[in-house]
Design a protein around this motif. Structure first.
Motif, PDB file in Angstrom:
ATOM      1  N   ASP A   1       4.990  -5.837   8.007  1.00 27.42           N
ATOM      2  CA  ASP A   1       3.845  -6.166   8.862  1.00 27.42           C
ATOM      3  C   ASP A   1       2.875  -7.083   8.139  1.00 27.42           C
ATOM      4  OD1 ASP A   1       4.942  -4.606  10.739  1.00 27.42           O
ATOM      5  OD2 ASP A   1       3.446  -3.005  10.682  1.00 27.42           O
ATOM      6  N   LEU A   2       2.632  -6.756   6.859  1.00 30.51           N
ATOM      7  CA  LEU A   2       1.647  -7.544   6.107  1.00 30.51           C
ATOM      8  C   LEU A   2       2.160  -8.951   5.825  1.00 30.51           C
ATOM      9  CD1 LEU A   2       0.216  -4.849   3.679  1.00 30.51           C
ATOM     10  CD2 LEU A   2      -0.798  -5.768   5.757  1.00 30.51           C
TER      11      LEU A   2
ATOM     12  N   LYS B   1       1.608 -10.762   8.913  1.00 25.34           N
ATOM     13  CA  LYS B   1       0.180 -11.016   9.067  1.00 25.34           C
ATOM     14  C   LYS B   1      -0.258 -12.185   8.188  1.00 25.34           C
ATOM     15  CE  LYS B   1      -3.796 -10.334  10.674  1.00 25.34           C
ATOM     16  NZ  LYS B   1      -4.087 -10.420  12.109  1.00 25.34           N
TER      17      LYS B   1
ATOM     18  N   PRO C   1       0.814  -1.231   0.000  1.00 25.47           N
ATOM     19  CA  PRO C   1       0.000   0.000   0.000  1.00 25.47           C
ATOM     20  C   PRO C   1       0.840   1.270   0.000  1.00 25.47           C
ATOM     21  CG  PRO C   1      -0.636  -1.474   1.793  1.00 25.47           C
ATOM     22  CD  PRO C   1       0.631  -2.002   1.224  1.00 25.47           C
TER      23      PRO C   1
ATOM     24  N   TYR D   1      -9.307  -9.899   3.578  1.00 22.86           N
ATOM     25  CA  TYR D   1      -8.767  -9.147   4.714  1.00 22.86           C
ATOM     26  C   TYR D   1      -8.011  -7.911   4.219  1.00 22.86           C
ATOM     27  CZ  TYR D   1      -5.748  -8.163   8.765  1.00 22.86           C
ATOM     28  OH  TYR D   1      -5.086  -7.545   9.794  1.00 22.86           O
TER      29      TYR D   1
ATOM     30  N   ARG E   1      -9.099  -3.558   4.203  1.00 22.30           N
ATOM     31  CA  ARG E   1      -8.281  -2.503   4.804  1.00 22.30           C
ATOM     32  C   ARG E   1      -7.717  -1.518   3.791  1.00 22.30           C
ATOM     33  NH1 ARG E   1      -9.115  -6.427   7.505  1.00 22.30           N
ATOM     34  NH2 ARG E   1      -9.178  -6.433   9.774  1.00 22.30           N
ATOM     35  N   TYR E   2      -7.293  -2.032   2.653  1.00 20.78           N
ATOM     36  CA  TYR E   2      -6.595  -1.150   1.714  1.00 20.78           C
ATOM     37  C   TYR E   2      -7.326  -0.975   0.392  1.00 20.78           C
ATOM     38  CZ  TYR E   2      -3.047  -2.131   5.165  1.00 20.78           C
ATOM     39  OH  TYR E   2      -2.391  -2.274   6.337  1.00 20.78           O
TER      40      TYR E   2
ATOM     41  N   PRO F   1       8.091  -0.790   6.113  1.00 22.85           N
ATOM     42  CA  PRO F   1       7.634  -1.424   7.362  1.00 22.85           C
ATOM     43  C   PRO F   1       6.244  -2.044   7.217  1.00 22.85           C
ATOM     44  CG  PRO F   1       8.539   0.749   7.799  1.00 22.85           C
ATOM     45  CD  PRO F   1       8.517   0.599   6.314  1.00 22.85           C
ATOM     46  N   ILE F   2       5.366  -1.342   6.470  1.00 23.26           N
ATOM     47  CA  ILE F   2       3.998  -1.851   6.325  1.00 23.26           C
ATOM     48  C   ILE F   2       4.008  -3.183   5.575  1.00 23.26           C
ATOM     49  CG2 ILE F   2       3.619  -0.418   4.255  1.00 23.26           C
ATOM     50  CD1 ILE F   2       0.899  -1.290   6.752  1.00 23.26           C
TER      51      ILE F   2
END
Lengths: 165, 173
Positions: A66-67, A70, A49, A87, A91-92, A62-63
């Protein structure tokens, strides 16, 4: 043309480039190989994203880390691919999909090229047909002219024949 | 008639040119939030200021609020901070802070030194609420209405234009 120092520079650059290329690879543990394959597939086709034109697998943001974590967690929880993708969309938005879903807004995207191809084929067929019919018409025109001339020639020949007799 | 057909390539070029021209002025970072019109994700996280206090959605239910995502590692957040203080001073909307993937001591120092525009600040150390919100960079600001529905999202620092729009949407202008 490379001299020795140039070669060693190139070697150094290759070395550094390869370090850079592996920087995004973290260690993810999977209980089985199919999860690993799905992980690579999912992170490969989901878009980061933050970074516009990288997938989650390649990005160092970083995102994206995280993903990835996840996704790994969701795979361990036995979530299906569809659940994981939903999911992300929740969110995005559709932004994260490198493979856009087929719906009313993406019809043009999915079917546009095929429609253009069909249109092109129709145009080509029409043009070639028109040319073909024009050609036969030309040939016919030549033929009729020939027969007329033939008759003229024959009648002329006959006329001269009559006169001579 | 066939003569008119000769203009087809020109017409196609003009149409394509118009699309490309428009594309030049589009912001590639603008991303519609998937959360607009949906409820703010439920959460249960401690406060930055009082580690023992657990905050939930109930803490800002019943009135429109701004939720501002920030972190001490984010340079634009420092730049945005004085604007947030100015907005808070207008007393039109409460601002809820969401400290995203941060450290508590640094965050506390930040609030003490720079001033605290927030009604309270949610401490999202793991970034879990951030993930549910679809946060992909700080600062981000959300307008949540009295029913807890997300009405607006802005990525980047709050500008006067954005604040105008938020006031209109929240009916507090």
């Amino acid at each position: 043309m490379l001299n020795k120092s140039g070669l060693s520079l190139l070697g150094l650059w290759l070395l550094l480039a390869s370090i850079n290329a592996t920087a995004a690879i973290d260690v993810y543990q999977f209980s089985n190989d199919s999860d690993r394959v799905r992980f690579h597939q999912l992170t490969g086709e989901l878009r980061c994203p933050k970074c516009q034109n990288q997938n989650i697998a390649d990005s160092n943001a970083p995102i994206a880390q995280d993903l990835r974590t996840k996704i790994q967690a969701m795979l361990t929880e036995k979530k299906t691919d569809a659940e994981i993708i939903d999911y992300m969309i929740d969110r995005y938005g559709d932004f994260v999909l490198y493979q856009p879903r087929v719906d009313r807004r993406t019809w043009l995207l999915w079917f546009g090229p095929a429609a253009l191809l069909i249109l092109g084929i129709i145009v080509v067929v029409l043009i070639s047909r028109r040319n073909a019919s024009k050609n036969t018409a030309d040939k016919l025109a030549v033929n009729t002219l020939d027969t007329q001339q033939q008759k003229q020639i024959e009648s002329l020949l006959n006329d001269t024949g009559n006169h001579s007799s | 008639m066939p003569r008119l057909f000769l203009f087809i390539p020109l017409a196609l070029f003009v149409v394509l040119g118009a699309f490309l021209w428009k594309g030049l002025s589009l912001d590639p970072n603008a991303m519609p939030s998937a959360l607009i019109g949906k409820p703010f994700p439920s959460f249960k996280l401690p406060s930055v200021e009082q580690p023992d206090r657990i905050l939930t959605n109930a803490d800002f239910a019943g009135k429109p609020v701004l939720v501002n995502v920030w972190a001490t590692w984010c340079p634009s957040c420092r730049q945005e901070h004085s604007d947030l203080l100015a907005i808070a001073a207008q007393h039109k909307l409460d601002i809820i802070g969401l400290d995203y993937k941060d450290e508590r001591p640094a965050a506390t120092t930040w609030l003490n030194d720079l001033g605290n525009p927030y009604l309270f600040t949610i401490f999202d150390e793991q970034g879990l609420l951030g993930l549910d919100l679809g946060v992909f960079g700080a600062p981000e600001t959300y307008l949540v209405d009295a029913q807890g529905i997300v009405r607006f999202r802005h990525v980047g620092t709050i500008t006067p234009d954005v604040w105008d729009k938020v006031q209109e949407l929240a009916n507090v202008k």
